[in-house]
Structures are given as structure tokens and as C-alpha cells.
Design an enzyme around this catalytic site. Structure first.
Site, PDB file in Angstrom:
ATOM      1  CE1 TYR A  12      12.650  64.492  26.102  1.00 42.92           C
ATOM      2  CE2 TYR A  12      13.262  62.210  25.541  1.00 42.92           C
ATOM      3  CZ  TYR A  12      12.541  63.607  25.169  1.00 42.92           C
ATOM      4  OH  TYR A  12      12.512  63.425  23.578  1.00 42.92           O
ATOM      5  CE  LYS A  33      15.018  64.919  21.785  1.00 43.55           C
ATOM      6  NZ  LYS A  33      13.602  65.438  21.004  1.00 43.55           N
ATOM      7  CD  GLU A  39      12.028  68.344  20.704  1.00 41.46           C
ATOM      8  OE1 GLU A  39      10.874  66.943  21.158  1.00 41.46           O
ATOM      9  OE2 GLU A  39      13.058  67.362  20.002  1.00 41.46           O
ATOM     10  CG  ASP A  40       8.313  68.152  21.117  1.00 42.25           C
ATOM     11  OD1 ASP A  40       7.726  67.322  20.539  1.00 42.25           O
ATOM     12  OD2 ASP A  40       8.335  68.490  21.986  1.00 42.25           O
TER      13      ASP A  40
END
Length: 693
Positions: free
Chosen positions: A202, A273, A345-346
Site C-alpha cells: 500500500y 486496497k 476512492e481517490d
């Protein structure tokens, strides 16, 4: 042929049994004569079947040739269009590629896999761990060396290879290769070496992998949906073989871990993730799916890169973007059920918060970059209370440097906790949290004068303080006991109150590239940190920005400036160091302490909505796992080696809160807290090998 042995596992095409589709190149007949008959017969069937469907095929899968004669000709002598690409026929040495190209056939059968196909299937392959009986009955004799290893021995073997690689990017890619070859061994390695492998699988390594993802793209570990797929998203979701997913990790790659817009290459974070949801949170890998919503990119270097694997178009925005996301969320619920979890996410700060609010009442969604980061920060604040001498979180005065959606999300989470803990109105709790944006301290006088002040900043526009243009001035005016830094926008790194003091060369961060972030000076300068030491006996200093070259300060700088009295947490990994003869082991503030267990808890309760009190419960659960020994070493978070225990505790408490709030779909009276915790530990995914005989 002799009869195949009957394994004890069921032969239904479920993700947990050794059954799989044959590869698209598999023919239904064998031998030269069979292959020729296949080609001619399939071409005739394709030409005669309505809508271009081959016998047994699925609508939309196999398109018939426009001309029957052309199909028959290609079936026998053939000119391949498969290698033409988007720019027409490829040329090499002046000659076109010409070779036999079979006509379409129905490419799948289902059966119990054995032999070489079993070894090539990452989900069921055990490598050298197949027993003698399994090798004989599963037709593996001769396909493996004679040696036999236990899974424990295989783990040691993998770790020897990983430790022999000096580049973290190479280590990351080697682990992903292991995931493709042997899924259970991959997760066993992660589970047993969380401390060592977390920064490799990660952050920060995954960010470097994302930057070169187009070069190292290895296979379909995720689902890709583009803006051109509007109107057929449900059909695309049906292409994924798993029908009972519990969690989707969705990204559009617009803001990837402080690296900016990486487009489709941001899927690397979602894949990593999804691995953490299994290794840390205990979800079955078959229940988690990374998804990339490719709406283009505004990154010029990617648009001009011939190897870029995404759409080479500018980002879709506005109404068209919202319509695409609406169709996606509706299609996900239709395909996988109303209670499937969608984690954003992001996404950009603006889109992330907006989408979370848009779907909060329609689906089970959350944004880890906002809520997960905020809950993790709150957990560190709660855990540090014994060291700061504070009796409760509300005794602190907070100053948050960075008033974007992440910063205000942290402020809101802290205010919600104070309001719940002290049973006061939320507006009163917010008055204990101050914000600094690129123009300085947010005050009521600024809100009255500035017509363009963002709406999400208005709740933090308090009165009673003068206007301040820098973080140092804000610290002097507010006199906080807790200072939190989360500057995430590129423009805030080059000018304004969040840019730091570039006049002092000692404050300039490391330069590792060419963008603005690489030249970012330290925001929490020595003067700021010394002033914090005057405001509190044991001030909280959380420098949460990452990567490390844009961090507000380092742990050593904070300790030196405050005489070792501060309580520090950072967004990046910190090497242990010695201060005044005492060893200091700071642990990074990462949302990985929260999001794996949080999602696992939602699945345990079969929750159909996400609410803020669940995050507060998760933060308390993480804080409860911090020991006196951890605090004595300067850490406000548990050891990463205990992350499965932390996730089980988070899951149990979140599940109980779901029942308490009435959002759990499981009928009947909820179990006791002890029973819920025991169930959470018992039901976690176990990566140990299964016996096939």
C-alpha cells in the site's frame, strides 16, 4: 478414458470450488480434423443465427461477419483482423501479418479443473503444497517437482525473495505476481507479515506503481467502465464472474494519494486496497471488486503517452459525469443487491464529498479519503488523551491547516464526537475547531467580506479572533493544543498560508520530481512548533499530508522544537529514532486502521446505510486497542501486526451500532457485544489451503 476422481468439494461453478471456465482459445474438439470442422461449422452457424449469435452464445458476445462468403474464406485461409489494432493493419518489413484466423466459436465449458489448468488457476493453485494423493488424483504427477512444501515453508520462501529485492516497486510487483499464481499463499504472506509488507503493498509504494501502471499492467484484477459505456453499464457488470459481491472499491483516478490526476492508472490503489480488505479486514477476496470509472484525464503527460492504457480524452464533467455515476450506482444495486457497499476512492475532494452526499440515502456508500481519514485522526486524538493530560476530546482546542473536504471532514468528525460525548449542540462543538485555508485563518469577518468563500468552510467561520495570514499567526491567535495538517491541493503548496516559509532553506522538503509538490517547504516550521510548545504542556502535532516530501514536518523536527513533549502522528512511515536517550517509534496515521474493519462490520450487520455514529464507534474501537506500552514509545496507534484484531474489534462495534441505529437488515435481536466480537473473529477469511480430496 478413465473416470475422473470425485472430489468432496461441490462441482457447481462457485468461486470457492475448483471449477472454472476454459480459456477463450479452448476448442470443443481436438485434432486437425476437429479444428477444421470447428471453423467451418462455426462460421456457418454465425452466418445463419439471428443477430449474429453462435449456438449457445450470449447476446452481444459474438458478432457474425457481415458477409457469409468472407466468413467462410477467413475460416479456411483467413486474414487476421485481430492484430490490426486501431491504426489499421500492422506492417513489418513491408509485409502485412497474414495467418490463419479461426471463425468465432462458443468459448466456454464448465467442469472440475485438474492437471495443468488447476496449476494455472490462481484461486485454487497450491503450488508445491499439493499432497501425494492430490497430485495423483488431480492429474498433477509430472507437472510439479517431486518436493513437497507446507504453506508455512512457502511463506518463508516468498519472504526470502521479497527481502532479496531492494526496490519496493519490484517487491510490490512480485507480490501481485504471486496473487495471480497463488491467491491463498499471497494472503497468508500478507497476514503474517503485516508490519513489513504494508508499506510495500500500500502506501507509499503503490503510488509509485500507479505512476507507471500503464507499463506494468498485468491482467483483469479489476473492472473498467468508461464514459463511452453509458447505457450498458449493467451488461458490463454482468461480465464479472462473481454474482454475490459485498464491496466495490471505485475510483476515477482524479486525485491519487497526493500525486494528482493519474486517470485509469489510479486503479492500482483500488486493487491494493481490495487486498487490504481481505488481509486486514477478513473479507473473502471473491467478495471484493476494484472498479475504475474512466472518464478521461487532464494530465497532459498521460494524454501524450502512447502507452497510456486509458481513454485519451479530457475529463468528463458536470451533468454528463453525474448521469454516468447515477447509472453506475443503480446498475450495481440491480446486479449485486441493495446492500452491496460502494467505497469511493481517490476522487477529487469536490466530487468525493458531493457523491457521498448524493448517494448517502440511496445506497451503502462511504468515502475513505474523507470519513476514513477523519475517523483515524479522531482515534489518534482519543488514544493520546492520557499523554496530553486532557480528560476528554472537548478539552482540546484544534487548529486544522487545510480546509478542503478532507480537513473539514476531520473537523466535522471531531465536532460530532464532542457533541455526542458532552451532549451539546453540534454548532457549539464546532467552535472548538478552527480552520486555516490558503488565505489564512477562517473567521466570521472573512466570511462576511468574501463572496467566494466555499460553502463547506462556512461552519468554521468563528468570531472573536483577528484575521491571520499565516499558520504561525493563527497559532498565536487561537493558541491551540492540537495542530493538524492536511494540505492536499497543488495550489496550496506554492502560495498562500499553506505554502510554508520558503525563505528558510531548512524548511524546504525533499525534491524528487518536477511538480510543485516536490518543492514544498515545511508548513510547520520550527517557529510554529515552538509556539505550540508554549500553548500546551504536551501539544498534539499531526502532520498528515503525504507523500513525505509535502509533509508539514517530520517527527524529529517536532520533538526537537518542543523538547520531546509533543504527541506526534504523521501520514507517512517514520523510522524509529532516539530523542534525549529515549527510543521513539512513531506509527503512521493511516485509514487502514479503520476502513477494513468498518466494511467488515457493515457486512456482518448486512447494513443498508452508513451513518456518522458508526465512524465514531470505529474511532473508539481503534483507540481502545492502543496500549500503555504503545503510548510510552510515542505511538498513538496499535502495531500493524495486530491489525486483524483491531479490524475484528472495529467490525464488532460497527455491527452493534448498525443494529442500534436500525440500519441492520438481519432480523431478530442482535447478539451480545462479546458474541459479536467472537463471530467477527471466527468469520474472517482464512487463507490456509483447502484439501481437495
Amino acid at each position: 478414458p478413465r473416470r475422473l476422481p470425485q472430489p468432496r468439494l461441490p462441482t457447481a461453478p462457485d468461486s470457492r470450488t475448483p471449477a472454472a471456465r476454459t480459456s477463450p482459445g479452448m476448442s470443443l474438439r481436438h485434432g486437425l480434423r476437429g479444428r477444421l470442422l470447428d471453423r467451418v461449422a462455426s462460421a456457418l452457424v454465425a452466418a445463419r443465427t439471428p443477430n449474429g449469435l453462435a449456438a449457445g452464445g450470449r447476446a452481444g458476445n459474438l458478432a457474425a461477419p457481415r458477409d457469409t462468403g468472407d466468413a467462410l474464406s477467413r475460416a479456411v485461409t483467413g486474414y487476421s483482423r485481430a492484430n490490426e489494432g486501431t491504426d489499421g493493419p500492422r506492417e513489418e518489413d513491408g509485409a502485412y501479418y497474414r495467418y490463419e484466423d479461426p471463425a468465432p466459436i462458443t468459448p466456454w465449458v464448465r467442469r472440475v479443473i485438474t492437471g495443468i489448468e488447476l496449476l494455472r488457476n490462481g484461486r485454487y493453485n497450491k503450488g508445491m503444497a499439493f499432497s501425494e494423493e492430490e497430485r495423483y488424483k488431480m492429474h498433477l504427477l509430472g507437472l510439479l517437482p517431486p518436493g513437497k512444501f507446507t504453506q508455512n515453508t512457502q511463506v518463508k520462501r516468498v519472504m526470502r525473495v521479497i527481502r532479496g529485492l531492494s526496490d519496493p516497486t519490484e517487491q510490490h510487483l512480485h507480490l501481485l505476481g504471486l496473487l495471480e499464481r497463488n491467491e491463498r499463499l499471497f494472503y497468508r504472506v500478507l497476514v503474517e507479515h503485516q508490519d513489513e509488507l504494508f508499506p510495500i503493498i500500500y502506501t507509499p509504494t503503490v503510488g509509485r506503481v500507479c505512476k507507471k501502471f500503464s507499463e506494468v499492467f498485468y491482467g483483469p484484477r479489476a473492472l473498467y467502465i468508461t464514459s463511452r459505456d453509458k447505457g450498458r453499464i449493467y451488461d458490463i457488470l454482468k461480465n464479472w464472474p462473481e454474482k454475490h459481491l459485498k464491496l466495490l472499491v471505485v475510483t476515477d483516478g482524479e486525485r491519487v494519494m497526493g500525486l494528482g490526476d493519474l486517470g485509469v492508472q489510479g486503479i492500482g490503489v483500488a486493487v491494493a486496497k481490495s487486498c487490504l480488505y481481505t488481509s486486514m479486514g477478513g473479507l473473502d477476496p471473491a467478495d471484493v471488486l476494484p472498479v475504475c470509472i474512466d472518464v478521461g484525464t487532464n494530465n497532459e503527460s498521460l494524454l501524450n503517452d502512447p502507452l497510456y492504457i486509458g481513454q485519451k480524452t479530457r475529463r468528463v464533467e458536470g451533468e454528463e459525469y453525474d448521469e454516468l455515476m447515477d447509472e453506475f450506482v443503480d446498475a450495481v444495486k440491480l446486479r449485486f443487491g441493495d446492500r452491496v457497499i460502494v467505497q469511493f476512492e481517490d476522487f477529487s475532494n469536490q466530487n468525493g464529498k458531493r457523491l457521498q452526499e448524493r448517494y448517502a440515502t440511496r445506497a451503502t456508500t462511504f468515502n475513505d479519503d474523507i470519513s476514513g481519514v477523519a475517523a483515524t485522526t479522531l482515534a489518534g486524538v482519543i488514544a493520546s488523551l492520557p499523554k496530553t493530560g486532557m480528560k476528554k476530546v472537548g478539552d482540546h482546542t484544534f487548529l486544522v491547516a487545510g480546509a478542503g473536504e478532507t480537513g473539514t471532514g476531520i473537523g466535522e468528525m471531531i465536532a460530532e464526537y464532542i457533541a455526542q460525548d458532552e451532549k451539546i449542540p453540534i454548532n457549539e462543538a464546532r467552535e472548538r475547531v478552527w480552520m486555516v485555508d490558503s488565505k489564512g485563518l477562517i473567521t466570521r469577518s472573512r466570511a462576511e467580506k468574501e463572496e467566494d468563500l466555499a460553502l463547506h468552510k462556512l461552519p468554521w467561520a468563528h468570531g472573536g479572533k483577528r484575521e491571520c495570514a499565516t499558520v504561525l499567526e493563527a497559532v498565536e491567535a487561537v493558541r491551540p493544543t492540537a495542530l493538524i495538517g492536511v494540505r492536499r491541493h497543488d495550489h496550496s503548496l506554492t502560495s498562500g498560508a499553506l505554502a510554508g516559509d520558503s525563505s528558510d532553506e531548512k524548511n524546504v522538503g525533499q525534491r524528487v520530481g518536477q511538480n510543485a509538490a516536490d518543492a514544498a517547504p515545511r508548513l510547520f516550521t520550527q517557529a510554529v512548533l515552538q509556539k505550540m510548545g508554549e500553548c500546551a504542556q504536551a501539544p498534539l502535532v499531526f502532520a498528515l499530508s503525504r507523500p513525505d516530501n509535502i509533509a508539514e514536518c517530520t517527527a524529529k523536527e517536532a520533538y526537537d522544537a518542543t523538547g520531546g513533549r509533543c504527541v506526534f502522528a504523521g501520514g507517512c512511515q517514520v523510522e524509529p529514532f532516539v530523542h534525549a536517550g529515549r527510543g521513539v517509534e512513531i506509527r503512521a496515521s493511516t485509514s487502514a486502521y479503520v476502513f477494513p474493519g468498518f466494511a467488515y462490520g457493515l457486512t456482518l450487520a448486512d447494513a443498508h446505510r452508513v451513518r456518522t455514529p458508526m465512524w465514531l464507534e470505529a474511532a473508539e474501537a481503534v483507540a481502545s486497542m492502543v496500549t500503555e506500552e504503545d503510548l510510552g514509545k510515542g505511538a498513538v496507534y496499535p502495531r500493524m501486526a495486530k491489525i486483524r484484531e483491531v479490524s475484528a474489534m472495529v467490525a464488532a462495534r460497527v455491527a452493534m451500532k448498525c443494529h442500534e441505529m436500525g440500519v441492520a437488515s438481519i432480523p431478530g435481536k442482535p447478539p451480545s457485544s462479546a458474541k459479536m466480537l467472537a463471530d467477527a473473529k471466527r468469520l474472517m477469511y482464512n487463507p490456509a489451503y483447502r484439501c481437495y480430496m
